[in-house]
Design a protein around this motif. Sequence first.
Motif, PDB file in Angstrom:
ATOM      1  N   MET A 161      -5.408  70.313  43.726  1.00  0.00           N
ATOM      2  CA  MET A 161      -5.303  68.873  43.944  1.00  0.00           C
ATOM      3  C   MET A 161      -3.860  68.438  44.140  1.00  0.00           C
ATOM      4  SD  MET A 161      -8.177  67.296  41.365  1.00  0.00           S
ATOM      5  CE  MET A 161      -9.920  67.671  41.639  1.00  0.00           C
ATOM      6  N   PHE A 162      -2.947  68.966  43.336  1.00  0.00           N
ATOM      7  CA  PHE A 162      -1.556  68.567  43.477  1.00  0.00           C
ATOM      8  C   PHE A 162      -0.891  69.216  44.694  1.00  0.00           C
ATOM      9  CE2 PHE A 162      -2.114  67.171  39.089  1.00  0.00           C
ATOM     10  CZ  PHE A 162      -1.453  65.949  39.125  1.00  0.00           C
ATOM     11  N   THR A 163      -1.391  70.370  45.119  1.00  0.00           N
ATOM     12  CA  THR A 163      -0.900  70.940  46.373  1.00  0.00           C
ATOM     13  C   THR A 163      -1.261  70.039  47.539  1.00  0.00           C
ATOM     14  OG1 THR A 163      -1.036  73.223  45.569  1.00  0.00           O
ATOM     15  CG2 THR A 163      -1.048  72.912  47.946  1.00  0.00           C
ATOM     16  N   ALA A 164      -2.504  69.571  47.554  1.00  0.00           N
ATOM     17  CA  ALA A 164      -2.924  68.640  48.605  1.00  0.00           C
ATOM     18  C   ALA A 164      -2.046  67.392  48.589  1.00  0.00           C
ATOM     19  CB  ALA A 164      -4.397  68.276  48.420  1.00  0.00           C
TER      20      ALA A 164
ATOM     21  N   PHE B 295       1.526  67.900  50.039  1.00  0.00           N
ATOM     22  CA  PHE B 295       1.652  67.956  51.493  1.00  0.00           C
ATOM     23  C   PHE B 295       1.916  66.584  52.101  1.00  0.00           C
ATOM     24  CE2 PHE B 295       0.038  72.273  51.470  1.00  0.00           C
ATOM     25  CZ  PHE B 295       0.632  72.815  52.599  1.00  0.00           C
ATOM     26  N   ILE B 296       1.535  65.516  51.408  1.00  0.00           N
ATOM     27  CA  ILE B 296       1.720  64.183  51.992  1.00  0.00           C
ATOM     28  C   ILE B 296       2.702  63.310  51.240  1.00  0.00           C
ATOM     29  CG2 ILE B 296      -0.610  64.210  52.953  1.00  0.00           C
ATOM     30  CD1 ILE B 296      -1.285  62.090  50.725  1.00  0.00           C
ATOM     31  N   GLN B 297       3.006  63.639  49.980  1.00  0.00           N
ATOM     32  CA  GLN B 297       3.813  62.724  49.170  1.00  0.00           C
ATOM     33  C   GLN B 297       5.206  62.534  49.748  1.00  0.00           C
ATOM     34  OE1 GLN B 297       4.850  63.736  44.981  1.00  0.00           O
ATOM     35  NE2 GLN B 297       3.932  61.772  44.488  1.00  0.00           N
ATOM     36  N   VAL B 298       5.868  63.637  50.083  1.00  0.00           N
ATOM     37  CA  VAL B 298       7.243  63.536  50.566  1.00  0.00           C
ATOM     38  C   VAL B 298       7.300  62.956  51.973  1.00  0.00           C
ATOM     39  CG1 VAL B 298       9.330  64.854  51.094  1.00  0.00           C
ATOM     40  CG2 VAL B 298       7.984  65.418  49.077  1.00  0.00           C
TER      41      VAL B 298
ATOM     42  N   THR C  28       3.049  73.526  42.610  1.00  0.00           N
ATOM     43  CA  THR C  28       2.513  72.976  43.858  1.00  0.00           C
ATOM     44  C   THR C  28       3.604  72.313  44.687  1.00  0.00           C
ATOM     45  OG1 THR C  28       1.959  70.811  42.898  1.00  0.00           O
ATOM     46  CG2 THR C  28       0.323  72.540  42.698  1.00  0.00           C
ATOM     47  N   PHE C  29       4.622  71.784  44.010  1.00  0.00           N
ATOM     48  CA  PHE C  29       5.676  71.088  44.738  1.00  0.00           C
ATOM     49  C   PHE C  29       6.854  71.999  45.079  1.00  0.00           C
ATOM     50  CE2 PHE C  29       3.292  67.640  42.808  1.00  0.00           C
ATOM     51  CZ  PHE C  29       3.204  66.746  43.866  1.00  0.00           C
ATOM     52  N   VAL C  30       6.747  73.292  44.769  1.00  0.00           N
ATOM     53  CA  VAL C  30       7.742  74.241  45.235  1.00  0.00           C
ATOM     54  C   VAL C  30       7.543  74.514  46.719  1.00  0.00           C
ATOM     55  CG1 VAL C  30       8.590  76.607  45.028  1.00  0.00           C
ATOM     56  CG2 VAL C  30       8.032  75.302  42.970  1.00  0.00           C
ATOM     57  N   ILE C  31       6.290  74.691  47.109  1.00  0.00           N
ATOM     58  CA  ILE C  31       5.978  75.067  48.486  1.00  0.00           C
ATOM     59  C   ILE C  31       5.525  73.877  49.322  1.00  0.00           C
ATOM     60  CG2 ILE C  31       4.495  76.528  49.924  1.00  0.00           C
ATOM     61  CD1 ILE C  31       4.299  78.442  47.541  1.00  0.00           C
ATOM     62  N   ALA C  32       4.677  73.026  48.751  1.00  0.00           N
ATOM     63  CA  ALA C  32       4.023  71.984  49.550  1.00  0.00           C
ATOM     64  C   ALA C  32       4.990  71.008  50.225  1.00  0.00           C
ATOM     65  CB  ALA C  32       3.016  71.237  48.685  1.00  0.00           C
TER      66      ALA C  32
ATOM     67  N   VAL D 188      -4.169  69.737  56.583  1.00  0.00           N
ATOM     68  CA  VAL D 188      -4.111  70.850  55.634  1.00  0.00           C
ATOM     69  C   VAL D 188      -4.396  70.346  54.217  1.00  0.00           C
ATOM     70  CG1 VAL D 188      -2.593  72.565  54.571  1.00  0.00           C
ATOM     71  CG2 VAL D 188      -2.556  72.229  57.043  1.00  0.00           C
ATOM     72  N   GLY D 189      -3.813  69.207  53.840  1.00  0.00           N
ATOM     73  CA  GLY D 189      -4.071  68.641  52.521  1.00  0.00           C
ATOM     74  C   GLY D 189      -5.534  68.305  52.314  1.00  0.00           C
ATOM     75  N   ALA D 190      -6.175  67.747  53.339  1.00  0.00           N
ATOM     76  CA  ALA D 190      -7.599  67.415  53.240  1.00  0.00           C
ATOM     77  C   ALA D 190      -8.444  68.666  53.081  1.00  0.00           C
ATOM     78  CB  ALA D 190      -8.035  66.630  54.480  1.00  0.00           C
ATOM     79  N   ALA D 191      -8.095  69.728  53.791  1.00  0.00           N
ATOM     80  CA  ALA D 191      -8.853  70.986  53.698  1.00  0.00           C
ATOM     81  C   ALA D 191      -8.740  71.588  52.301  1.00  0.00           C
ATOM     82  CB  ALA D 191      -8.348  71.973  54.749  1.00  0.00           C
ATOM     83  N   ILE D 192      -7.528  71.564  51.726  1.00  0.00           N
ATOM     84  CA  ILE D 192      -7.342  72.088  50.363  1.00  0.00           C
ATOM     85  C   ILE D 192      -8.158  71.271  49.373  1.00  0.00           C
ATOM     86  CG2 ILE D 192      -5.653  72.421  48.517  1.00  0.00           C
ATOM     87  CD1 ILE D 192      -3.583  72.985  50.746  1.00  0.00           C
TER      88      ILE D 192
END
Length: 417
Positions: free
Chosen positions: A237-240, A243-246, A365-369, A387-391
């Motif tokens: 959830m936090f990886t998804a 992907f959009i937060q930043v 999750t925020f190291v890579i995303a 990608v975020g929606a798919a995860i």
Amino acid sequence: MTAPTPLPTSETVVSRPQTPLLLGAVLLVYLGQMTLNPIIAPLSREVGLAEWQVGVTISSAALMLVLTSQFWGRRSQSWGRKPVLVAAFALATVTMILFALVAWAGMTGLVTGVALFVLFVLFRGIGFGAAIAAVPPTAQAYIADVTTDETARVKGMAGVGAVQGIAMVGGSVIGGLLSAFGLLTPLIAVPVLLVAGLVLITVRLRREQRHELIAEPARVRPFDPRVWPFLLAGFGMFTALGFIQVITGFIVQDRLGLDAQTTGLVTGGALLAAGVGMILAQAVIVPRSGWTPPTLLRVGGTIALAGFLLLIMDAGPVPLFSSILIIGLGLGIAMPGYTAGPTLLVNREEQGGLAGLISATTGLTFVIAPTAGTALYGTWALLPIIVGAAIMAIIVLFVFLHPRFRRMPADPDPEKR
């Protein structure tokens, strides 16, 4: 394997809990962090940093969260909450003062290029990341220590999420409004907020007595069968989200065609919508629902997925703001399930290590995303959202189908988990 004692007895509960004060500390540190969010995208463009360099800066902060969260979580049980939080707020204050000076030097042309990028990573990433890594596990371990049943535990963890949501709203307002007076103005406000938190902790927070501390807090393995399904759900959830937060600021600026200062203001409004959704979820829906942690994960994940799908649409400001609000609402419902669920399955001596592990998982999750999200955005603006929606869709299926989430309410035997 000995049976766990996840819920403290009257002999183990810390006397006179100071939960509101601890939540106040969480509020102030996250308010400082969230105040930066509306301006990070326009600030990076003003000082000449590329999108991927912003992603690396945020990812470096997340890496420090991964590397130090378990340490801070265990130390909060062995040293006490007050020494840990005083050290964290002092470090955060110093690094944010230095970051504001670096940003000023970048905007005036005194520092540019690689040197500026390195200083961004050092102060906003490594220094501030190591400081804020102490706060969530300290608060979560404390709440696990002073709550006596599942309902109270879920409500307590929801309280941590609620103040994070309030900080998102407050930070969005503060950062967005202050950016109208120049991008440096919010940077000056952040150390002020952190100093207020440092004074509050130093003056008001009681230091535990020796008998209330745990000399050797236990480590919790990430693949422990009691906790890994919750960690995986939270990680997804936090990886998804990562992907959009930043890239939210970039989405706002590019879809709506705004200049740098207006972008800061409007991005603050978008993050405000996410914070409203989170507050509604954790201050109203979760405490009144009585849902178990697995149910919170299922309901919240499904709602967040709907928000991601709506965000794919480029149809103007209304769908944009609505999607961000829905994502905040869904993740706000899911978060207490992720944080409270595994605490009900471990011993008191493991709560600090578990709290650190939960924070480290979120940080991972925020190291890579963010780096991946910003890089994908440079390739095609919709790609990180897809990608975020798919995860998120995969995680929703996981929490509906995995036996841990289907058996947990009716299977109290830890040997079977």
